[in-house]
Enzyme design. Structure first.
Site, short mmCIF file in Angstrom:
data_model
loop_
_atom_site.label_atom_id
_atom_site.label_comp_id
_atom_site.label_asym_id
_atom_site.label_seq_id
_atom_site.Cartn_x
_atom_site.Cartn_y
_atom_site.Cartn_z
N GLU A 193 49.45 36.99 47.50
CA GLU A 193 48.85 36.28 46.37
C GLU A 193 47.43 35.91 46.78
OE1 GLU A 193 47.98 32.43 44.04
OE2 GLU A 193 48.25 32.68 46.19
N ASP B 248 51.72 32.68 49.53
CA ASP B 248 50.72 31.88 48.83
C ASP B 248 49.42 31.84 49.62
OD1 ASP B 248 50.38 29.86 46.53
OD2 ASP B 248 49.71 28.71 48.28
#
Length: 661
Positions: free
Chosen positions: A418, A389
């Site tokens: 990401e 993330d």
């Protein structure tokens, strides 16, 4: 003077190389790596070279001769047989023997005396024998054979005084072959060493399915558990996915917990955002109690693998205000002057439920090791894929160290970045080690936008290190194209993602059930987002595109052309609402032609102008194309063929080129 002036060969323009060799190029195990370089020396002497490669850290070097191309350009190929980090280098030298023989043949053809030349050649051969004879006592069978062969040839040379016989012996192809096997490398020049990262097949070909386990569709009310989710896994496997990605499954913070639709005040029943990790029940190494225990996790993981699926876990390196680290390691967070810890924000967005880590802390080494410990904890439980993330908010130097450490211990680990961020930063993350990356695919809608973006990814230097993973939606992103209840919109974007890129993913069941309501006009946030509340999905809801997903995933597993970047070609069509492109594998075992209607509302038609050479067909060929979506077959002629696609159908062709007529 330290430089050896007898090293006369210069090595230029080695490819493939990223930033002069600072970062590794990327390949998949089982592939071959083709290396080219310019080898240049003064005069007319014969230049020879070889490509050396090895698996790090300490495997022995292997070598293959360079083959000349044109204009001092050379090429060689070596196999990538194992997962891990390789390095290769180019060596080049002036070959005195081949240079001598070139001059010998030229003088003989001109009728010049060659007696002295023949004796010079004899001396060169003896020097080569002596060079290798004084080497290590333990010699390879190949070296021993070459030495014995050369001695026999020289013995025959000495037995005759006939000039013609000696000339024939010096032109014997076996002599050249043996001398090539025993190169004189005393004055060979070397390039620097260039790294190659070789990943497992899943890194290059994967279909991801993301879902929130607390919203497990097999549970009709309340908070789902990992045991509940085991009943959902056969559904994912039946759709044809191979990677199951779970958002964070750790305890969720209570302080400043977000309510439905990211409201700053939560009700007592709001579950909070899974990305606000940690409370008194544990942090990144714990399982949210309502999901189960570590034993439940292991059982879920075992069930998943038995279905042929692989688990991807979320790595979110941030903490809720309740995370144990906040009390145990306050130095790992940034503080305001009044001593309070700074929460995360990206104005105008505020994330009061999240404390970012301070990578500039004087205690950075302990922080880095703690983050590595977290990841190795899950890797020791068998997890080998991690979706990371917001990696662009952490230092590149950290990621380079972290991924190197992980892959040195767990070489088959895959990291998905990401990083919806600036293009150069996104690319830098791939260079420092991320295996795959999210992309801007979700925002590329027109035929021209798609052609330009895909060409940038696959037809430039980026394809040496950047592996795109196409996601038409995520829990954070509901693109405007999908803010409609028309199944054709979801079908089109899915087929594009699954056929343009060998790696793709969807956030489900929202995608296949056509979840399309935004939080507000102009927003890309889902209304009633699963990030903040539990949803209960009805998998039999109509309409849906489950059959489309299942069929396309089956095609992907059948067709080699869709399993790697392959040879992608965009073809002309006279309607800008249509996108036509082909993919084939290098051996032409699989040739596919995709025709996609980018309009989810109206029927579109047009005439193609195909690049027949890219398809491996003659310009006037008669051939059959087999639509793998519908089963229909069409007889086509040459490059110009009529196509028509309807939104109430698949709105696309996936055509296999099967045969001529």
């Amino acid at each position: 003077m330290n430089q050896d002036g007898r090293k006369r060969v210069y090595i230029f323009h080695v490819t493939p190389v990223i930033d002069g060799g600072r970062f590794p190029i990327k390949r998949i195990v089982g592939e071959e790596l083709t290396v080219e370089a310019d080898l240049v020396a003064d005069g007319h002497d014969v230049v020879q070279g070889r490509l050396g490669w090895r698996i790090l850290p300490n495997r022995p070097w292997s070598y293959v001769p360079l083959q000349p191309l044109d204009n001092d350009r050379y090429r060689a190929v070596f196999p990538l047989t194992e997962i891990g980090l390789y390095e290769y280098r180019i060596e080049g030298w002036v070959d005195e023997f081949l240079t001598w023989r070139y001059r010998l043949v030229k003088k003989w053809a001109l009728g010049q005396d060659i007696d002295a030349e023949l004796l010079m050649g004899r001396e060169l051969i003896w020097q080569r024998i002596a060079l290798y004879a004084k080497g290590p006592k333990s010699k390879s069978d190949e070296v021993v054979e070459a030495l014995e062969t050369l001695r026999r040839l020289l013995h025959r040379f000495d037995e005759t005084s006939e000039k013609e016989q000696r000339l024939l012996l010096m032109q014997d192809p076996q002599l050249e072959q043996m001398m090539r096997k025993l190169p004189d490398l005393q004055h060979a020049g070397q390039s620097r060493r260039f790294p190659v990262r070789v990943d497992r097949i899943r890194a290059g070909f994967s279909a991801w399915y993301e879902f929130f386990p607390r919203s497990c569709p097999t549970r009709k009310n309340g908070h789902g558990t990992l045991r509940d989710c085991e009943e959902f896994l056969p559904y994912i496997a039946d759709l044809g996915f191979d990677v199951v990605y779970l958002p964070p499954i750790h305890p969720i913070g209570l302080q400043h917990r977000k309510g439905a639709n990211n409201q700053t005040v939560a009700s007592p029943d709001d579950p909070g955002s899974p990305w606000a990790i940690g409370n008194e029940e544990g942090g990144h190494m714990a399982i949210h109690p309502q999901l189960g225990t570590l034993t439940d996790f292991d059982h879920f993981h075992q069930t998943l693998r038995a279905l042929g699926l692989e688990l991807a876990m979320d790595l979110t390196f941030q903490c809720s205000p309740d995370h144990p680290w906040v009390k145990e390691h306050p130095q790992w967070f940034r503080h305001f002057p009044d001593g309070t810890i700074q929460y995360a924000e990206n104005p105008p967005k505020k994330y009061e439920d999240v404390f970012p880590l301070n990578f500039d802390t004087p205690d950075w080494q302990d922080l880095w090791n703690a983050l590595l410990d977290i990841t190795q904890f899950w890797a020791e439980r068998g997890v080998r894929i991690f979706r990371v993330d917001n990696p662009h908010t952490k230092p590149l130097v950290f990621w380079e160290w972290f991924i190197t450490q992980m892959q040195s211990r767990f070489p088959d680990t895959i990291f998905l970045s990401e990083a919806f961020t600036r293009p150069k930063l996104m690319e830098a993350l791939s260079k420092v080690g991320f295996t795959q990356s999210y992309t801007y695919f979700a925002w590329r809608n027109t035929a021209q936008e798609l052609r330009d973006y895909v060409s940038e990814l696959f037809f430039t230097e980026k394809n040496q290190y950047f592996r795109p993973n196409f996601w038409p939606n995520t829990p954070d992103i509901l693109p405007g194209f999908l803010q409609t209840d028309r199944p054709a919109a979801f079908t089109v974007r899915f087929i594009l993602a699954a056929t343009l890129s060998p790696n793709y993913g969807i956030y489900g069941p929202a995608y296949e059930l056509l979840e399309h309501q935004p939080l507000s006009w102009g927003s890309e946030e889902y209304d009633h987002s699963e990030k903040y509340e539990i949803r209960h999905w009805n998998l039999s809801q109509q309409p849906n595109i489950q059959d489309v997903i299942k069929k396309v995933n089956a095609i992907r597993h059948q067709e080699l052309a869709l399993q790697h970047n392959g040879i992608l070609t965009f073809h002309h069509v006279d309607n800008p609402q249509l996108l036509v492109y082909s993919k084939r594998d290098p051996a032409y075992h699989s040739r596919l032609l995709m025709v996609v209607n980018l309009d989810p509302v109206f029927t579109q038609s047009g005439w193609t102008a195909l690049d027949m050479n890219a398809l491996g067909l003659h310009e006037d060929a008669h051939y059959v194309v087999h639509d793998l979506l519908t089963g229909a077959r069409y007889a086509w002629n040459g490059p110009y063929n009529y196509v028509e696609l309807h939104p109430d159908g698949y709105n696309a062709h996936i055509l296999r080129i099967e045969e001529g007529i």
